[in-house]
Write an enzyme that holds these catalytic residues in place. Structure first.
Site, mmCIF file in Angstrom:
data_model
loop_
_atom_site.group_PDB
_atom_site.id
_atom_site.type_symbol
_atom_site.label_atom_id
_atom_site.label_comp_id
_atom_site.label_asym_id
_atom_site.label_seq_id
_atom_site.Cartn_x
_atom_site.Cartn_y
_atom_site.Cartn_z
ATOM 1 N N GLU A 98 0.837 -1.193 0.000
ATOM 2 C CA GLU A 98 0.000 0.000 0.000
ATOM 3 C C GLU A 98 0.870 1.239 0.000
ATOM 4 O OE1 GLU A 98 -2.664 -0.413 3.302
ATOM 5 O OE2 GLU A 98 -3.720 -2.111 2.437
ATOM 6 N N ARG B 88 -0.408 8.788 9.378
ATOM 7 C CA ARG B 88 -0.305 7.335 9.589
ATOM 8 C C ARG B 88 0.036 6.607 8.303
ATOM 9 N NH1 ARG B 88 -3.865 2.976 9.007
ATOM 10 N NH2 ARG B 88 -5.716 4.276 8.695
ATOM 11 N N HIS C 75 -8.919 9.593 4.029
ATOM 12 C CA HIS C 75 -8.596 8.521 3.088
ATOM 13 C C HIS C 75 -8.858 9.037 1.680
ATOM 14 C CE1 HIS C 75 -8.315 4.666 1.113
ATOM 15 N NE2 HIS C 75 -7.908 4.131 2.263
ATOM 16 N N ARG D 8 -0.785 8.777 2.178
ATOM 17 C CA ARG D 8 -2.173 9.226 2.059
ATOM 18 C C ARG D 8 -2.333 10.738 2.084
ATOM 19 N NH1 ARG D 8 -5.281 4.754 5.891
ATOM 20 N NH2 ARG D 8 -5.033 3.014 4.440
ATOM 21 N N HIS E 17 -11.059 9.804 7.846
ATOM 22 C CA HIS E 17 -10.843 8.367 8.008
ATOM 23 C C HIS E 17 -10.214 7.970 9.337
ATOM 24 C CE1 HIS E 17 -10.117 4.245 6.774
ATOM 25 N NE2 HIS E 17 -8.813 4.378 6.937
#
Length: 532
Positions: A116, A387, A244, A291, A352
């Site tokens: 990811e 994060r 997100h 992100r 998110h």
């Protein structure tokens, strides 16, 4: 009144794994889990992508995972915490596998590892696109076999009990604030019950419902953070709200359906309204940038072109493999008329994850004695300003274990507090108009979404604070005169969380990670973690 040795508030991965361990270690002691709705309705259940952990030491290493986490955190991670989570994580993952969690494997029996955004290697363990739901299932089944664990559903925790409730003046400067338990509302009887505990763990999840568009379920109302702040505990880094990048765009639908980052890890490409693959203009890692970068890039494209979403293109991917890996995403898209084999998926950013929260040390101890916190409601120092994908479930497991170790060493030295008064509801009446509560919630979400979103300015933050001050005044007046209800308390908690986000965002006069202020576009070498 109820007395219990260990009190756990929340039934996600953090709360359940903690409760299971203390119950197994102390079979003669009482463990009580409280949840405000169904036992499985948690943020954990909605986690799609997976859990990050180094399991393939031939291609991966702790050093690589540590470095990826530090880069994503943009200079605000606690290096010691990062090392703890990354190196202790694999052992915690093996535990949930032993408890029955089924991660996807290939034909040779090896784990299928995903990749990811922000990760340099394939290290994400997953169960199709419902990893959190699978972990929750396994934990609940194992917890259900423990005879000394009691689960109470549909109870809403109102406040932590401290010296304040014994008549003492408690401020943030008060040394040795202590937690004696909680007051909780039994939603079936409308009675408020005093619960005394030796050790209390907050595992209350996030606060996505502070925003109009979020991937979080309706229960994510920041209850734990708000309770600790009212109890004069320490809160930090609330300005770092992760949006997100790819929630399914469905106007008027809340919560938003998440399109996991693993789709881009498998080859999905973001395109704008002109069908241009735009991420290469923003970062050399393209669609697999962290992100914060991807969300800002999408926000920029939407504003530049005047659109409400961008597109996630998956039609070039192997459709059979897509359906195997992402069956729920495929079915959801199909239900709204999108065939991923031939059509692109409309996506837009949504609130998110909260990277900040209740400040804890490396053992999960809060600034209030006998009170621990882990999971999304806590701020451990792992995430810093942003994060890294799939580090949240890992953090919850590692810190619930550390809370367990520290808690079992302390529990026998903690006595139940005597003379704690019952809840005082004198002078309150049933609400005359629920619209006063529900409308305050809608106003909060509008203020936070319009002024404290992905991109911020000094003027927007000032406006947000003025409007939140008024909302706070109105909701506190209701709280003082109205019989408590989950609806009232959730809105009250969200307004508190909104205030903390805005306050800390206003303090941070720089742009770093998830906090992007156009008035202060550069990073500062001075500012570190902001604690309230």
């Amino acid at each position: 009144m109820i007395e219990t040795d260990f009190l756990v508030i929340g039934s996600g991965i953090a709360g359940l794994s903690y409760a299971l361990k203390v119950a197994q270690h102390y079979p003669e002691k009482k463990v009580l889990i409280i949840t405000k709705t169904r036992i499985d309705e948690t943020n954990t259940k909605y986690a799609q992508g997976g859990i990050a952990g180094v399991t393939d030491f031939e291609h991966d290493s702790y050093e690589k995972h540590i470095q990826d986490t530090l880069v994503a955190g943009d200079g605000l991670c606690n290096p010691r915490t990062v090392e703890i989570v990354v190196t202790e994580g694999p052992a915690r993952i093996r535990e949930i596998i032993d408890w029955g969690t089924r991660f996807d494997k290939d034909s040779e029996g090896d784990f299928k590892l995903g990749k990811e955004g922000g990760h340099s290697e394939f290290r994400i363990l997953h169960h199709k696109d419902v990893t959190g739901k699978e972990i929750e299932r396994a934990l609940l089944e194992t917890v259900g076999k423990q005879k000394n664990i009691q689960i109470i559903k549909h109870w809403f925790v109102l406040d932590l009990i401290t010296q304040h409730h014994l008549g003492y003046l408690v401020t943030k400067s008060t040394p040795d604030i202590e937690c004696y338990g909680v007051y909780a509302l039994d939603q079936q009887t409308n009675k408020i019950v005093k619960i005394l505990s030796r050790i209390t763990l907050l595992a209350t999840g996030g606060n996505g419902q502070a925003y109009r568009t979020t991937t979080n379920p309706k229960i994510a109302t920041g209850d734990g953070v708000a309770m600790v702040y009212r109890a004069k505990g320490r809160i930090e880094n609330m300005e770092f709200i992760q949006f997100h990048p790819t929630a399914l765009y469905e106007p008027g639908v809340s919560p938003s359906f998440l399109i996991t980052e693993a789709v881009r890890g498998d080859g999905g490409i973001l395109r704008n309204s002109k069908e241009e693959a735009f991420m290469e203009r923003y970062d050399q890692r393209k669609d697999l940038a962290p992100r914060d970068i991807v969300a800002r890039a999408i926000d920029s494209e939407m504003k530049r072109e005047g659109t409400e979403h961008v597109w996630l293109d998956c039609h070039h991917m192997d459709n059979a493999k897509f359906i195997e890996h992402f069956p729920n995403i495929y079915a959801k898209c199909k239900s709204i008329g999108v065939d991923v084999a031939t059509q692109m998926i409309p996506v837009a950013p949504a609130a998110h994850y909260s990277c900040g929260g209740i400040k804890v040390d490396e053992w999960g101890r809060t600034s209030i004695n006998n009170l621990y916190a882990c999971g999304e409601c806590s701020s451990t120092g792992l995430h810093g300003a942003n994060r890294l994908a799939s580090n949240s479930l890992l953090e919850a497991l590692v810190f619930s274990h550390r809370c367990f170790l520290d808690g079992i060493a302390r529990v026998d030295s903690v006595a139940f507090k005597e003379n704690v008064p019952d809840w005082n509801a004198e002078g309150t009446t049933e609400p005359a108009e629920m619209i006063l509560i529900t409308q305050s919630g809608k106003e909060l979400q509008s203020v936070m979404s319009d002024y404290v979103g992905i991109v911020r300015t000094h003027v927007r933050l000032q406006r947000a604070m003025k409007r939140l001050d008024l909302l706070h005044e109105e909701i506190e007046s209701l709280y003082e005169t109205t019989a408590v209800s989950p609806q009232l308390c959730e809105v009250r908690n969200l307004i508190t969380v909104g205030y903390l986000i805005v306050k800390e965002a206003a303090f941070r006069k720089e742009s770093r990670g998830l906090h992007y202020n156009t008035d202060y576009p550069k990073k500062s070498v001075i500012l570190q973690n902001i604690v309230l």
